[in-house]
Write a protein that holds these residues in place. Structure first.
Motif, PDB file in Angstrom:
ATOM      1  N   LYS A 276      57.000 -19.088  -2.982  1.00 23.11           N
ATOM      2  CA  LYS A 276      57.929 -19.312  -4.104  1.00 23.11           C
ATOM      3  C   LYS A 276      57.453 -18.496  -5.328  1.00 23.11           C
ATOM      4  O   LYS A 276      56.263 -18.452  -5.660  1.00 23.11           O
TER       5      LYS A 276
ATOM      6  N   GLU B  66      68.982 -17.346   0.094  1.00 24.83           N
ATOM      7  CA  GLU B  66      69.077 -18.691   0.636  1.00 24.83           C
ATOM      8  C   GLU B  66      68.213 -18.875   1.892  1.00 24.83           C
ATOM      9  O   GLU B  66      68.548 -19.634   2.797  1.00 24.83           O
ATOM     10  N   LYS B  67      67.100 -18.170   1.959  1.00 25.57           N
ATOM     11  CA  LYS B  67      66.143 -18.350   3.057  1.00 25.57           C
ATOM     12  C   LYS B  67      65.180 -19.433   2.671  1.00 25.57           C
ATOM     13  O   LYS B  67      64.836 -19.607   1.503  1.00 25.57           O
ATOM     14  N   GLU B  68      64.745 -20.153   3.738  1.00 24.34           N
ATOM     15  CA  GLU B  68      63.859 -21.291   3.494  1.00 24.34           C
ATOM     16  C   GLU B  68      62.450 -20.795   3.217  1.00 24.34           C
ATOM     17  O   GLU B  68      61.977 -19.827   3.819  1.00 24.34           O
TER      18      GLU B  68
ATOM     19  N   LYS C 135      56.755 -17.097   3.376  1.00 25.95           N
ATOM     20  CA  LYS C 135      57.673 -16.864   2.250  1.00 25.95           C
ATOM     21  C   LYS C 135      57.289 -17.808   1.109  1.00 25.95           C
ATOM     22  O   LYS C 135      57.616 -18.989   1.129  1.00 25.95           O
TER      23      LYS C 135
ATOM     24  N   THR D  41      63.849 -25.553  -2.257  1.00 23.77           N
ATOM     25  CA  THR D  41      63.416 -25.413  -0.852  1.00 23.77           C
ATOM     26  C   THR D  41      63.893 -24.098  -0.282  1.00 23.77           C
ATOM     27  O   THR D  41      63.342 -23.613   0.704  1.00 23.77           O
ATOM     28  N   HIS D  42      64.943 -23.463  -0.895  1.00 26.03           N
ATOM     29  CA  HIS D  42      65.497 -22.204  -0.416  1.00 26.03           C
ATOM     30  C   HIS D  42      65.567 -21.213  -1.583  1.00 26.03           C
ATOM     31  O   HIS D  42      65.655 -21.605  -2.768  1.00 26.03           O
ATOM     32  N   CYS D  43      65.558 -19.921  -1.263  1.00 22.43           N
ATOM     33  CA  CYS D  43      65.727 -18.862  -2.288  1.00 22.43           C
ATOM     34  C   CYS D  43      67.162 -18.893  -2.806  1.00 22.43           C
ATOM     35  O   CYS D  43      68.094 -19.098  -2.032  1.00 22.43           O
TER      36      CYS D  43
ATOM     37  N   CYS E  30      62.368 -15.791  -3.666  1.00 22.32           N
ATOM     38  CA  CYS E  30      61.339 -15.267  -2.770  1.00 22.32           C
ATOM     39  C   CYS E  30      60.791 -13.954  -3.330  1.00 22.32           C
ATOM     40  O   CYS E  30      61.310 -13.440  -4.327  1.00 22.32           O
TER      41      CYS E  30
END
Length: 640
Positions: free
Chosen positions: A593, A584-586, A591, A578-580, A604
């Motif tokens: 995957k 660690e961005k959602e 954005k 769910t995050h990079c 990302c």
């Protein structure tokens, strides 16, 4: 007490120990103390090795001769000799590169001996077939032992020293084998041919032996040296006495040989004189042979002339016989006429016939006697014909010439037969003609007398011909013996010529073989040079292949590491992230995957905006920032 090594002191021995070349692992432990005016260290090493080789060879020969039997591998002087030879061969060796390491062994130059000396192929093959040898040094030690047993170590090493171009591949320019000291050592090795050695190479562990020279064998005190000198002086005196006795014997043999040479020279002069006499005799015989041949030709001419004369005589006799025959025919015609005329007187004659019957019987008896004489004469004529036929086999030409005379005799025999028929007719006519019978008998008697005279003349002529034939036969026998002698002389000359021709052909064949061998030698030299070129090219190719193999090994290790890393990682599913992982961005619609093709995690676009070729795919693929830095660092470390 000072110890000496046959003229060396302990101080000299210590210097030898200090200047010994490197052994199995490295240089000698003790290094020399150099003064400002020291010599070249390599020259000193060569001199020390030469002196040690002299000592070991001398000690081995003296101890072996005193030992008095074949040497085995446990004999200490023999072991020390092999150690010294190993040090001499190792001096100045070049380091040889291989794929895995660097080695320095004497097996390489010894292996060259097979190409230079064909008889050494057996040693090389037997060394390679030994099961317990694993290192090149062990093979070299086994080779030295087999060469000593064959008594050809000096020959093999001499061939190796001559080819300095080939040795330069294995030795440095200052090595012992490249300098004059190597030739001196090879000359000393010739003395080892007097030694008989029986070495068992299979059972020995030649790979792990340590080649250290034991100097205690060569160190002796002054008392031992004096004792040895006394023994040597006694041996020298014995040898001197023995040489003097040999000299006396040789002088006596030389004097006897001189006397033999003188006698042989005398016999040679006699033989030369006899040869000259024989040559003169041969020349005289040849002249006599030519004279006999000329005489033979003259005799043949005379015989031909005589035969022609006899032919003329026979022809004249035939003509006279023909004239007499014509007279007899005329007489026969006259008798016929008289028979016709006197047929009328037949009755008168019949009375008188009874009286003449007795006369007829007597005439018949006389005719039978005449027939017997004629048969005997015919037998003699047949014997003459047989003799003439035998002469015909010896001399065909004379037989052909005498054949005419035989034909004349045959005609005369036919004439005699005809005369007998005429006499029979005359006897029949005598019955009718009594008065003319006496005249006919007289004519018959005259004819018989003429026949007897003719036969006597023929016999005398045949006897003369037989005498001439016997004389000619004797002459033919003499000529045949002379011809045989000439034939034998010619045969001997032909045999001598044939022998000289065979010798010339043999020499020509040998010259042709030498020329062919020279051509083969030149061809072999050309092939050897070509093989050297191929060998250098192959070495370069092998070096290039080794470099490529090392590079390929490194690449394979990288691939293995990458495969291990891939096996440890797992391809992350889209639902689980769910995050990079880096920033660690959602994730959202803006954005999106993105998977890293190296580690399998989801990032990302900003954290995975890199592309690199991976072992799994040769084309550049998406990689995260951390994997990108790691892969670039690995590539830079792999580069030379």
């Amino acid at each position: 007490m000072t110890f000496q090594v046959w003229g060396w002191r302990r101080e000299d021995a210590s210097q030898v120990l200090a200047w010994m070349p490197e052994a199995e692992g490295g240089r000698g432990a003790a290094m020399p103390r150099r003064t400002p005016a020291t010599k070249d260290p390599t020259a000193v090493e060569r001199a020390n090795l030469l002196n040690m080789a002299k000592l070991s060879i001398k000690g081995l020969i003296e101890s072996a001769l005193s030992f008095g039997r074949t040497l085995d591998s446990d004999y200490p002087p023999l072991q020390q000799f092999f150690v010294v030879m190993e040090h001499c061969l190792k001096h100045g060796l070049k380091v040889r590169k291989s794929f895995l390491s660097y080695n320095k062994t004497i097996w390489g130059p010894l292996e060259l001996v097979e190409k230079l000396y064909p008889e050494a192929e057996e040693i090389g093959a037997s060394v390679r077939d030994l099961p317990g040898l694993k290192t090149p040094l062990g093979r070299a030690r086994a080779w030295l032992r087999l060469a000593l047993m064959q008594k050809k170590m000096a020959d093999y090493l001499r061939c190796l020293i001559i080819q300095r171009d080939l040795l330069s591949e294995f030795y440095e320019y200052h090595a012992l084998m490249m300098e004059e000291e190597g030739a001196v050592i090879v000359g000393l090795l010739v003395g080892l041919n007097v030694i008989d050695a029986n070495l068992c190479v299979k059972g020995e562990d030649l790979d792990s032996q340590v080649g250290v020279i034991d100097f205690s064998m060569y160190l002796k005190n002054e008392e031992d040296i004096e004792n040895e000198r006394d023994v040597q002086i006694a041996a020298i005196l014995d040898q001197k006495n023995y040489v003097e006795e040999l000299n006396r014997q040789l002088n006596s043999t030389v004097s006897s040989l001189h006397s033999r040479v003188d006698s042989l020279e005398k016999s040679n002069t006699k033989l030369i004189e006899e040869l000259a006499i024989a040559k003169n005799n041969i020349i005289k015989l040849q002249e006599e042979n030519h004279q006999l041949r000329s005489e033979n030709k003259l005799i043949l001419m005379k015989t031909q002339q005589h035969l022609e004369v006899t032919k003329v005589d026979v022809e004249t006799e035939l003509q006279t016989y023909k004239h007499s025959r014509q007279g007899l025919d005329e007489m026969y015609n006259e008798a016929r006429r008289q028979l016709r005329d006197e047929s009328q007187l037949r009755q008168d004659v019949e009375n008188e016939l009874a009286v003449q019957v007795s006369m007829k019987h007597e005439i018949e008896l006389a005719m039978k006697l005449l027939e017997k004489d004629i048969h005997e004469k015919q037998d003699t004529l047949i014997g003459l014909r047989q003799q003439l036929e035998e002469v015909k086999a010896i001399n065909i030409e004379m037989y052909q010439k005498l054949q005419g005379s035989e034909d004349g005799l045959k005609e005369k025999n036919e004439i005699i037969a005809r005369l007998e028929e005429k006499t029979n007719k005359i006897t029949a006519a005598m019955r009718q003609l009594e008065q003319r019978l006496q005249q006919a008998e007289k004519a018959q008697m005259e004819a018989e007398d003429e026949d007897k005279k003719y036969l006597q003349e023929c016999q005398s002529k045949s006897d003369n011909l037989q005498k001439q034939i016997s004389q000619k036969e004797k002459q033919l026998v003499q000529l045949e013996t002379d011809l045989k002698i000439e034939k034998e002389w010619r045969q001997t000359l032909q045999e001598d010529l044939q022998k000289e021709k065979d010798a010339l052909s043999h020499l020509r064949n040998e010259t042709q073989q030498i020329i062919s061998l020279k051509k083969e030698f030149l061809n072999i030299q050309d092939e050897n040079q070509q093989l050297k070129k191929i060998y250098h090219e192959q070495e370069q190719a092998l070096q290039e292949l080794g470099n490529k193999l090392s590079e390929s090994k490194l690449k394979i290790e990288d691939i293995k590491e990458a495969n291990k890393a891939l096996q440890g990682l797992v391809w992350l599913k889209d639902k689980e992230a769910t995050h990079c992982k880096l920033c660690e961005k959602e994730f959202s619609l803006s954005k999106r995957k993105h998977h890293c093709r190296n580690c399998g995690e989801i990032f990302c676009n900003a954290c995975s905006d890199n592309e690199l070729p991976l072992p799994s795919s040769p084309k550049p693929v998406r990689v995260c920032d951390s994997c990108h830095a790691l892969l670039i660092q690995r590539c830079s470390s792999n580069l030379p």
